[in-house]
Scaffold this motif. Structure first.
Motif, PDB file in Angstrom:
ATOM      1  N   MET B   1       1.246  -1.283   0.113  1.00  0.00           N
ATOM      2  CA  MET B   1      -0.289   0.089   0.248  1.00  0.00           C
ATOM      3  C   MET B   1       0.361   1.415   0.323  1.00  0.00           C
ATOM      4  O   MET B   1       1.383   1.417   0.644  1.00  0.00           O
ATOM      5  N   SER B   2       0.586   2.251  -0.627  1.00  0.00           N
ATOM      6  CA  SER B   2       1.809   3.096  -0.616  1.00  0.00           C
ATOM      7  C   SER B   2       0.841   4.121  -0.078  1.00  0.00           C
ATOM      8  O   SER B   2       0.143   4.369   0.090  1.00  0.00           O
ATOM      9  N   SER B   3       1.567   5.361  -0.091  1.00  0.00           N
ATOM     10  CA  SER B   3       1.011   6.742   0.903  1.00  0.00           C
ATOM     11  C   SER B   3       0.917   8.241   0.477  1.00  0.00           C
ATOM     12  O   SER B   3       0.553   8.807   0.177  1.00  0.00           O
ATOM     13  N   PHE B   4       0.101   7.397  -1.091  1.00  0.00           N
ATOM     14  CA  PHE B   4      -0.313   8.730  -1.923  1.00  0.00           C
ATOM     15  C   PHE B   4      -1.545   9.040  -0.871  1.00  0.00           C
ATOM     16  O   PHE B   4      -2.534   8.445  -0.834  1.00  0.00           O
ATOM     17  N   LYS B   5      -1.368  10.435  -1.807  1.00  0.00           N
ATOM     18  CA  LYS B   5      -3.072  10.736  -0.510  1.00  0.00           C
ATOM     19  C   LYS B   5      -3.349  11.904  -2.045  1.00  0.00           C
ATOM     20  O   LYS B   5      -2.861  12.441  -2.931  1.00  0.00           O
ATOM     21  N   GLN B   6      -4.569  11.804  -2.140  1.00  0.00           N
ATOM     22  CA  GLN B   6      -5.216  12.446  -3.334  1.00  0.00           C
ATOM     23  C   GLN B   6      -5.114  14.038  -2.612  1.00  0.00           C
ATOM     24  O   GLN B   6      -5.201  14.989  -2.166  1.00  0.00           O
ATOM     25  N   GLU B   7      -4.950  15.066  -4.150  1.00  0.00           N
ATOM     26  CA  GLU B   7      -4.902  16.385  -3.351  1.00  0.00           C
ATOM     27  C   GLU B   7      -6.611  16.872  -2.628  1.00  0.00           C
ATOM     28  O   GLU B   7      -8.105  16.316  -2.529  1.00  0.00           O
ATOM     29  N   PRO B   8      -6.188  17.359  -1.929  1.00  0.00           N
ATOM     30  CA  PRO B   8      -7.553  18.119  -1.584  1.00  0.00           C
ATOM     31  C   PRO B   8      -9.077  18.856  -2.180  1.00  0.00           C
ATOM     32  O   PRO B   8      -8.647  19.573  -3.270  1.00  0.00           O
ATOM     33  N   HIS B   9     -10.067  18.537  -1.875  1.00  0.00           N
ATOM     34  CA  HIS B   9     -11.093  19.190  -3.258  1.00  0.00           C
ATOM     35  C   HIS B   9     -12.139  18.638  -2.473  1.00  0.00           C
ATOM     36  O   HIS B   9     -12.425  18.568  -1.153  1.00  0.00           O
ATOM     37  N   LYS B  10     -12.674  18.945  -2.827  1.00  0.00           N
ATOM     38  CA  LYS B  10     -14.700  19.568  -2.538  1.00  0.00           C
ATOM     39  C   LYS B  10     -14.960  18.065  -3.022  1.00  0.00           C
ATOM     40  O   LYS B  10     -14.635  17.346  -3.194  1.00  0.00           O
ATOM     41  N   LEU B  11     -16.458  17.437  -1.678  1.00  0.00           N
ATOM     42  CA  LEU B  11     -16.876  16.699  -1.742  1.00  0.00           C
ATOM     43  C   LEU B  11     -17.729  16.398  -2.468  1.00  0.00           C
ATOM     44  O   LEU B  11     -18.682  16.789  -2.394  1.00  0.00           O
ATOM     45  N   LEU B  12     -17.518  15.669  -3.149  1.00  0.00           N
ATOM     46  CA  LEU B  12     -18.276  15.056  -4.399  1.00  0.00           C
ATOM     47  C   LEU B  12     -19.924  14.156  -3.841  1.00  0.00           C
ATOM     48  O   LEU B  12     -19.344  12.897  -4.219  1.00  0.00           O
ATOM     49  N   VAL B  13     -20.864  15.244  -3.709  1.00  0.00           N
ATOM     50  CA  VAL B  13     -21.504  14.060  -2.958  1.00  0.00           C
ATOM     51  C   VAL B  13     -23.174  13.525  -4.861  1.00  0.00           C
ATOM     52  O   VAL B  13     -24.581  14.309  -3.842  1.00  0.00           O
ATOM     53  N   ILE B  14     -22.856  13.202  -5.678  1.00  0.00           N
ATOM     54  CA  ILE B  14     -23.910  13.670  -6.897  1.00  0.00           C
ATOM     55  C   ILE B  14     -23.609  11.739  -6.278  1.00  0.00           C
ATOM     56  O   ILE B  14     -23.195  11.164  -6.187  1.00  0.00           O
ATOM     57  N   PRO B  15     -25.044  11.228  -7.355  1.00  0.00           N
ATOM     58  CA  PRO B  15     -25.295  10.148  -8.113  1.00  0.00           C
ATOM     59  C   PRO B  15     -24.184   9.756  -9.177  1.00  0.00           C
ATOM     60  O   PRO B  15     -24.651   8.802  -9.766  1.00  0.00           O
ATOM     61  N   GLY B  16     -23.256   9.674  -9.123  1.00  0.00           N
ATOM     62  CA  GLY B  16     -22.114   9.483  -9.535  1.00  0.00           C
ATOM     63  C   GLY B  16     -21.194  10.096 -10.797  1.00  0.00           C
ATOM     64  O   GLY B  16     -22.648  10.664 -11.278  1.00  0.00           O
ATOM     65  N   PRO B  17     -20.131  10.594 -11.130  1.00  0.00           N
ATOM     66  CA  PRO B  17     -19.033   9.526 -10.161  1.00  0.00           C
ATOM     67  C   PRO B  17     -19.457  10.280  -8.730  1.00  0.00           C
ATOM     68  O   PRO B  17     -19.791  11.427  -8.415  1.00  0.00           O
ATOM     69  N   ILE B  18     -18.118   9.166  -7.917  1.00  0.00           N
ATOM     70  CA  ILE B  18     -18.404   8.972  -6.233  1.00  0.00           C
ATOM     71  C   ILE B  18     -17.574   9.232  -5.997  1.00  0.00           C
ATOM     72  O   ILE B  18     -16.107   8.952  -6.873  1.00  0.00           O
ATOM     73  N   GLU B  19     -16.751   9.806  -4.541  1.00  0.00           N
ATOM     74  CA  GLU B  19     -15.666  10.315  -4.251  1.00  0.00           C
ATOM     75  C   GLU B  19     -14.911   8.797  -4.043  1.00  0.00           C
ATOM     76  O   GLU B  19     -15.285   7.670  -4.357  1.00  0.00           O
ATOM     77  N   VAL B  20     -13.969   8.680  -4.167  1.00  0.00           N
ATOM     78  CA  VAL B  20     -13.087   7.682  -4.815  1.00  0.00           C
ATOM     79  C   VAL B  20     -11.875   7.385  -3.458  1.00  0.00           C
ATOM     80  O   VAL B  20     -11.026   8.571  -3.659  1.00  0.00           O
ATOM     81  N   ALA B  21     -11.363   5.802  -3.069  1.00  0.00           N
ATOM     82  CA  ALA B  21     -10.646   6.003  -2.487  1.00  0.00           C
ATOM     83  C   ALA B  21      -8.922   6.516  -3.217  1.00  0.00           C
ATOM     84  O   ALA B  21      -8.079   5.736  -4.236  1.00  0.00           O
ATOM     85  N   ASP B  22      -7.904   6.348  -2.326  1.00  0.00           N
ATOM     86  CA  ASP B  22      -6.856   6.855  -2.017  1.00  0.00           C
ATOM     87  C   ASP B  22      -6.135   5.850  -2.931  1.00  0.00           C
ATOM     88  O   ASP B  22      -5.528   5.952  -4.024  1.00  0.00           O
ATOM     89  N   GLU B  23      -6.224   4.570  -2.627  1.00  0.00           N
ATOM     90  CA  GLU B  23      -5.389   3.425  -2.953  1.00  0.00           C
ATOM     91  C   GLU B  23      -5.873   3.322  -4.520  1.00  0.00           C
ATOM     92  O   GLU B  23      -5.349   2.702  -5.743  1.00  0.00           O
ATOM     93  N   VAL B  24      -7.182   3.379  -4.621  1.00  0.00           N
ATOM     94  CA  VAL B  24      -7.825   3.101  -6.411  1.00  0.00           C
ATOM     95  C   VAL B  24      -8.013   4.334  -7.232  1.00  0.00           C
ATOM     96  O   VAL B  24      -7.107   3.597  -8.323  1.00  0.00           O
ATOM     97  N   LEU B  25      -7.197   5.431  -6.810  1.00  0.00           N
ATOM     98  CA  LEU B  25      -6.753   6.659  -7.336  1.00  0.00           C
ATOM     99  C   LEU B  25      -5.192   5.902  -7.810  1.00  0.00           C
ATOM    100  O   LEU B  25      -5.136   6.492  -8.868  1.00  0.00           O
ATOM    101  N   TYR B  26      -4.369   5.296  -6.696  1.00  0.00           N
ATOM    102  CA  TYR B  26      -3.121   5.397  -7.037  1.00  0.00           C
ATOM    103  C   TYR B  26      -2.795   4.237  -8.523  1.00  0.00           C
ATOM    104  O   TYR B  26      -2.671   4.406  -8.906  1.00  0.00           O
ATOM    105  N   ALA B  27      -3.780   3.030  -8.086  1.00  0.00           N
ATOM    106  CA  ALA B  27      -4.251   1.914  -8.839  1.00  0.00           C
ATOM    107  C   ALA B  27      -4.445   2.800 -10.485  1.00  0.00           C
ATOM    108  O   ALA B  27      -3.754   2.541 -11.608  1.00  0.00           O
ATOM    109  N   ASN B  28      -5.071   3.815 -10.254  1.00  0.00           N
ATOM    110  CA  ASN B  28      -5.189   4.488 -11.382  1.00  0.00           C
ATOM    111  C   ASN B  28      -3.759   5.482 -12.170  1.00  0.00           C
ATOM    112  O   ASN B  28      -3.920   5.673 -13.667  1.00  0.00           O
ATOM    113  N   ALA B  29      -3.396   5.524 -10.874  1.00  0.00           N
ATOM    114  CA  ALA B  29      -1.648   5.712 -11.771  1.00  0.00           C
ATOM    115  C   ALA B  29      -0.481   5.081 -12.157  1.00  0.00           C
ATOM    116  O   ALA B  29       0.508   5.438 -11.798  1.00  0.00           O
ATOM    117  N   HIS B  30      -1.393   3.391 -12.105  1.00  0.00           N
ATOM    118  CA  HIS B  30      -0.027   2.575 -12.489  1.00  0.00           C
ATOM    119  C   HIS B  30       1.106   2.858 -13.699  1.00  0.00           C
ATOM    120  O   HIS B  30       0.517   3.614 -14.394  1.00  0.00           O
TER     121      HIS B  30
END
Lengths: 389, 389
Positions: B1-30
């Motif tokens: 598990m990396s220590s990647f932290k996504q940038e500070p941002h507004k809380l996204l609570v629309i009916p999708g896309p939704i908030e995505v975990a740091d681990e998932v975003l880090y995997a997207n930057a594979h």
């Protein structure tokens, strides 16, 4: 600009996906954003504008949609052909075969000018075919990655204009956009379709298609409805136009993170250093270096005539007695990922090296040196192992 | 598990896309990987297996393809219907309208059981329709995000089994998979289609469809070729089966990075804490908290009958004299991103809040508290501003 650095990894030099810059991967890890938000709208709008720049067009309509390069074929077939329409396809390999299959799946009547293995279609034959029959569109694979053949897009377009000016010219540029010069407006091209993961330097997942105004008019003049829903330009034109003008519109949720990534890569390509012209020159230079090194090793290449050789990849025949399992794993041990063959009749005879994007545009990375020395060593090891066996 | 932290941002609570975990975003930057490599093959293979787990099915065939949720409709229409086939569509909003339009684009004859605005289709009417005519398939939107209506998938499937057992049951689960319990095998569902960016907690760009063996047989029994190329199961079944068995196969380049991201999210959903059962319970609890808070503020909600209320989102009527521009920008000032209405006849009357994925599964984030307090304050400010005007 963040200080994000991607994980250490093997050098990926297949004909796509390619190595992706840290900035582009970091953009792909952007926090989740609403596709309708004022923050995201100009990002997609800029991507539309910069896609035009890469193709030297001022008036064509880009479509940026979640999908693979293959989906561009469906867009062409579904929007620009109706059942029974005649298409002339210049087939220079595996991807020509499949583009034909896609067009036929939508009911088009496809005639092919088939090139010999490792060559491009003969322009005299193309002219003859265009003279003999009226075609709604002519399509070809700009770089067929199964053979490394680069078709002469400018000369093909000129031939069409001369012999059958009403025929639309459709370029499958999946393995050429960003690595081969394409002058959309000046050459009189009507459609270029591509994907994000090759010369455009972005992870895979974006189908990118650019349609000129003649193509849009042909789409508008169709008599039957578009034979697709997700791929229908009727749905996508208003969406693309809205984002470009600065407001959101909804048809299907765009792949927001990939569009941030594409934006980061397009910014490097169109606004960064090297310039776009220099980028194409660097691709030609790197290609020559790889091809010269391969020749110096005594290896034969595809295409046989170097006038048709793509600048973003090199296809190399295995020497006598050597096969994929002798070379590809040895390259892998040296942290260099290359690809095997893909042409249906010849796939075990050759391997493929990609040299696109940052691998050539950022020579300080030393990727080309690494490829060449790994190949030299792998080949020597393979020969030595055969001798001792 | 990396220590990647996504940038500070507004809380996204629309009916999708939704908030995505740091681990998932880090995997997207594979780092870029070959789609044919031994490293990547098991990643897609695992995604296929874990997608089955989320739907409680052991035998259905998942398809994971670059595209948006909308593309799942095309897959259903192109592979499971032929021109003239009869489809019964239970329409509970905007997405029902569009699913019908998609099916018709491929030549299906669609009859609709239309629900009133803010309600689900009446099961008695559904039974009556199934009795009156033989339908090849019945389709419905599990959660129509335009109305917040949750259709009772289990009861609908039971009705079909009772009245017309040969009819295939197709669930548009774009806004339900991962946030609403779906027992694919136990309930006798034949197809679920969804996308990556809602309950599955991944950035948008993946079309995910799961077809049971009855659906696969119906596809195999078709008399006309599939009316799509990119969406043809003929192309994708061998690819999905190969990856699941541990070897690569090629049709179109998969969106490699998004598949790494989806893998990271599916691992949390199927192997992490909370468990899958607990995850659904947490969605129900969070939904109740939001809906109770909205009711306590004196606001009316969609759907009118809470028995049909989705657990992953809440649709709220603006109170008298208050409109979107009074609330949405005030929420934004408090770093909370909500969505306006989308139903074609009522879109200015309500707004929508999404509560899916890590926003509910990781209560330590405090997202639900933040949503409720921001809403309370925004509403108070809006009323105060009207009074002073």
């Amino acid at each position: 600009m963040s200080s994000f650095k991607q994980e250490p990894h093997k050098l990926l030099v297949i004909p796509g996906p390619i190595e992706v810059a840290d900035e582009v991967l970091y953009a792909n890890a952007h926090p989740s954003m609403s596709h309708m938000s004022a923050d995201f709208v100009p990002v997609l709008g800029d991507c539309i504008r910069m896609t035009r720049e890469v193709l030297y067009t001022t008036t064509a309509q880009p479509f940026i949609i979640a999908g693979s390069g293959t989906f561009g074929w469906d867009q062409v077939a579904a929007n620009l052909t109706e059942p029974g329409d005649s298409v002339l396809l210049l087939n220079s390999g595996y991807f020509g075969d499949n583009f034909t299959e896609c067009l036929r799946a939508y009911g088009a009547e496809v005639d092919e000018v088939r090139a010999n293995f490792g060559a491009a279609a003969d322009l005299g034959e193309v002219a003859k075919a265009l003279n003999a029959k009226k075609y709604k569109l002519l399509a070809f694979t700009h770089v067929d990655t199964s053979t490394g053949v680069l078709s002469d897009a400018k000369a093909i377009a000129e031939t069409v204009k001369r012999v059958s000016p009403d025929t639309l010219v459709v370029v499958d540029g999946v393995c050429s956009v960003g690595s081969e010069e394409i002058r959309f407006d000046a050459w009189g091209i009507d459609v270029v379709l591509t994907a994000s993961q090759k010369g455009l330097g972005t992870p895979p997942g974006l189908s990118i298609l650019v349609a000129g105004q003649r193509a849009i008019k042909a789409y508008e003049a169709r008599t039957r409805p578009v034979a697709s829903y997700y791929g229908s330009w009727k749905k996508w034109i208003p969406v693309m136009q809205a984002y470009e003008k600065g407001s959101a519109a909804y048809f299907a949720t765009p792949p927001v993170n990939l569009i941030y990534a594409y934006h980061a890569s397009l910014t490097q390509i169109t606004k960064g250093s090297p310039s776009l012209e220099e980028r194409f020159a660097l691709h030609r230079q790197a290609s020559k270096r790889v091809k010269d090194a391969v020749a110096a090793l005594g290896l034969k290449q595809l295409p046989f005539d170097s006038a048709f050789a793509a600048n973003g990849m090199t296809a190399v025949y295995f020497p006598e007695g050597i096969k994929a399992s002798d070379i590809v794993p040895r390259m892998l041990q040296k942290d260099v990922v290359i690809a095997g063959g893909i042409h249906k009749d010849h796939k075990d005879e050759y391997f493929r090296i990609g040299h696109m994007g940052i691998t050539v545009a950022n020579p300080e990375r030393g990727d080309i040196d690494k490829i060449i020395s790994a190949l030299k060593e792998s080949l020597a090891e393979a020969f030595a192992s055969k001798k001792s066996a």
